[in-house]
Scaffold this active site. Structure first.
Site, short mmCIF file in Angstrom:
data_model
loop_
_atom_site.label_atom_id
_atom_site.label_comp_id
_atom_site.label_asym_id
_atom_site.label_seq_id
_atom_site.Cartn_x
_atom_site.Cartn_y
_atom_site.Cartn_z
N TYR A 1 -0.95 -1.19 12.04
CA TYR A 1 -0.14 -2.08 11.21
C TYR A 1 -0.17 -1.76 9.72
O TYR A 1 0.51 -2.42 8.94
CB TYR A 1 -0.55 -3.54 11.42
N LYS A 2 -0.92 -0.77 9.29
CA LYS A 2 -0.94 -0.43 7.87
C LYS A 2 0.11 0.64 7.59
O LYS A 2 1.31 0.35 7.56
CB LYS A 2 -2.35 0.01 7.46
N ASP B 1 -13.18 5.88 11.17
CA ASP B 1 -12.21 4.78 11.13
C ASP B 1 -11.06 5.23 10.24
O ASP B 1 -11.21 5.34 9.02
CB ASP B 1 -12.87 3.52 10.57
N PHE C 1 -15.82 -1.52 5.86
CA PHE C 1 -15.11 -2.77 6.08
C PHE C 1 -15.97 -3.67 6.96
O PHE C 1 -16.65 -3.20 7.89
CB PHE C 1 -13.76 -2.50 6.76
N ARG D 1 -5.61 -4.61 -5.87
CA ARG D 1 -5.40 -3.39 -5.09
C ARG D 1 -3.91 -3.16 -4.90
O ARG D 1 -3.20 -4.02 -4.39
CB ARG D 1 -6.11 -3.52 -3.74
#
Length: 415
Positions: free
Chosen positions: A227-228, A202, A130, A375
């Protein structure tokens, strides 16, 4: 092979009827009529969060004011909530702290790892990582006089065979954020350790999505967002895990007052606190921390192995629906093999952005990754097979009727 929607619809009903995790959907406040397949970007609102925030705002902050740092445990929140996250990633208590952003936690972890391996000039990261991970690797390397080497996970062992004794830290994610490919944390961690390097994982796309075992795998450091899959809310605090064996030697680059051994002594010089608490930096963001703590109760009593099994069922079903129901022009880029698949499925199509925008207008929320990937994230706590089928059927209808703008204007904001 083409399958009639009625046949695959019956399969979806059958799979959902046998789903032992189905009651967990009630732990989330999902909008009526919306199929939400973007929880790998922002998890939906857990039902436990609004009453907790009401209590925190009106009573703890509104009435008890500054006394709440002691009477309501605000001061201990970073380590208490860190331990709650730790239970989901396979960490024993006292090794995880929550607070600050993912970027700050990554910066802290990369610097700390490098300081634990002095004299080794290389920082290895995935060139497909990322962007924030890559940007911060570059920033840390500049500040510490290191060199960043981009090495894909599949190429790590070969790279280490030649330059392993020069590598300080290997920084990877177990999940490719674009394709959903799942990498082997165990073998990659062992390879780095054989070379004498440390490993930083990560876990943003992993924590809460499937079982993790950071202690068992001898992971050195890990970070992840709240937050995911943890559904802690937009911008929820991130977490940092540091294996206990590194605590005594841990040097953090940002020596904030709350990480001091005696924070209220107001000493002139910094003395680090014991254990992972030294990774605390500034005053904790209490409202967002307590929202995350409430959100984590959605995992109470949940077996993450069952979460993993259902997630594989959902992603496998999504791949089947895509292959059997969608017209030509789509390519499944997520690995078909279950062991190599995380918790989202990506489809390649030249009009990915236009299709995602049109799907949102049809009540299906997914996302895309430039330049051409749609996605679809699944979360076994609330996603159903019927949700997956609905998304694919609406996607098929959009393409079949050309009822979308293939090249819509792309605003600067994230969709």
């Amino acid at each position: 092979m083409t399958t009639a929607p009625a046949v695959i619809g019956e399969l979806a009903r059958s799979l959902d009827a046998r789903d032992v995790l189905a009651p967990l959907r009630e732990r989330f406040l999902l909008p009526e009529g919306v199929v939400y397949l973007d929880g790998n970007s922002l998890g939906p609102l857990p039902a436990a969060v609004p009453p907790v925030l009401t209590e925190v705002v009106h009573r703890q902050w509104g009435t008890d004011l500054i006394r709440s740092w002691n009477t309501h445990g605000w001061w201990e929140a970073p380590t208490r909530i860190g331990d709650a996250v730790g239970r989901l990633i396979g960490a024993a208590p006292g090794q995880t702290v929550a607070g600050d952003s993912t970027s700050v936690q990554l910066f802290t972890a990369l610097n700390a790892a490098a300081s634990l391996r002095p004299g080794r000039p290389l920082l290895v990261t995935d060139p497909g990582h990322f962007p924030t991970d890559r940007y911060l690797a570059d920033a840390v390397a500049r500040g510490r006089g290191l060199e960043v080497r981009g090495v894909r996970p599949a190429e790590l062992e070969a790279f280490l065979a030649g330059e392993g004794d020069r590598v300080a830290v290997v920084s990877y994610s177990p999940v490719d954020y674009r394709t959903g490919e799942l990498y082997d944390m165990e073998s990659l961690t062992r390879a780095a350790h054989r070379a004498g390097a440390l490993v930083l994982w990560d876990l943003c796309h992993a924590a809460g999505a499937f079982p993790l075992a950071v202690d068992e795998l001898a992971v050195d450091l890990a970070v992840g967002c709240g937050y995911k899959f943890l559904s802690g809310g937009p911008g929820a605090p991130a977490f940092l895990y540091v294996a206990r064996r590194h605590h005594a030697s841990l040097e953090t680059p940002l020596t904030g007052w709350t990480g001091h051994a005696d924070p209220f002594g107001l000493g002139a010089h910094y003395t680090p606190a014991e254990g992972v608490a030294r990774a605390r930096i500034g005053t904790p963001p209490i409202l967002s921390l307590l929202a995350l703590e409430a959100a984590l109760t959605a995992f109470d009593g949940v077996d993450l192995h069952r979460v993993r099994a259902k997630s594989l069922s959902l992603t496998g079903f999504l791949i089947r629906c895509a292959e059997e129901l969608l017209p030509l022009g789509f390519e499944v880029v997520t690995p078909v093999e279950p062991a190599r698949r995380a918790s989202h499925v990506s489809l390649r199509h030249p009009h990915a952005y236009g299709l995602v925008r049109a799907l949102a207008d049809q009540g299906v929320v997914a996302d895309m990754r430039a330049p051409d990937l749609l996605r679809f994230g699944v979360n076994a706590l609330y996603t159903t097979h019927r949700d997956v089928l609905t998304a694919v059927l609406r996607l098929r209808d959009l393409v079949s009727t050309a009822a979308y703008d293939p090249t819509p204007h792309r605003p600067g904001a994230v969709t």
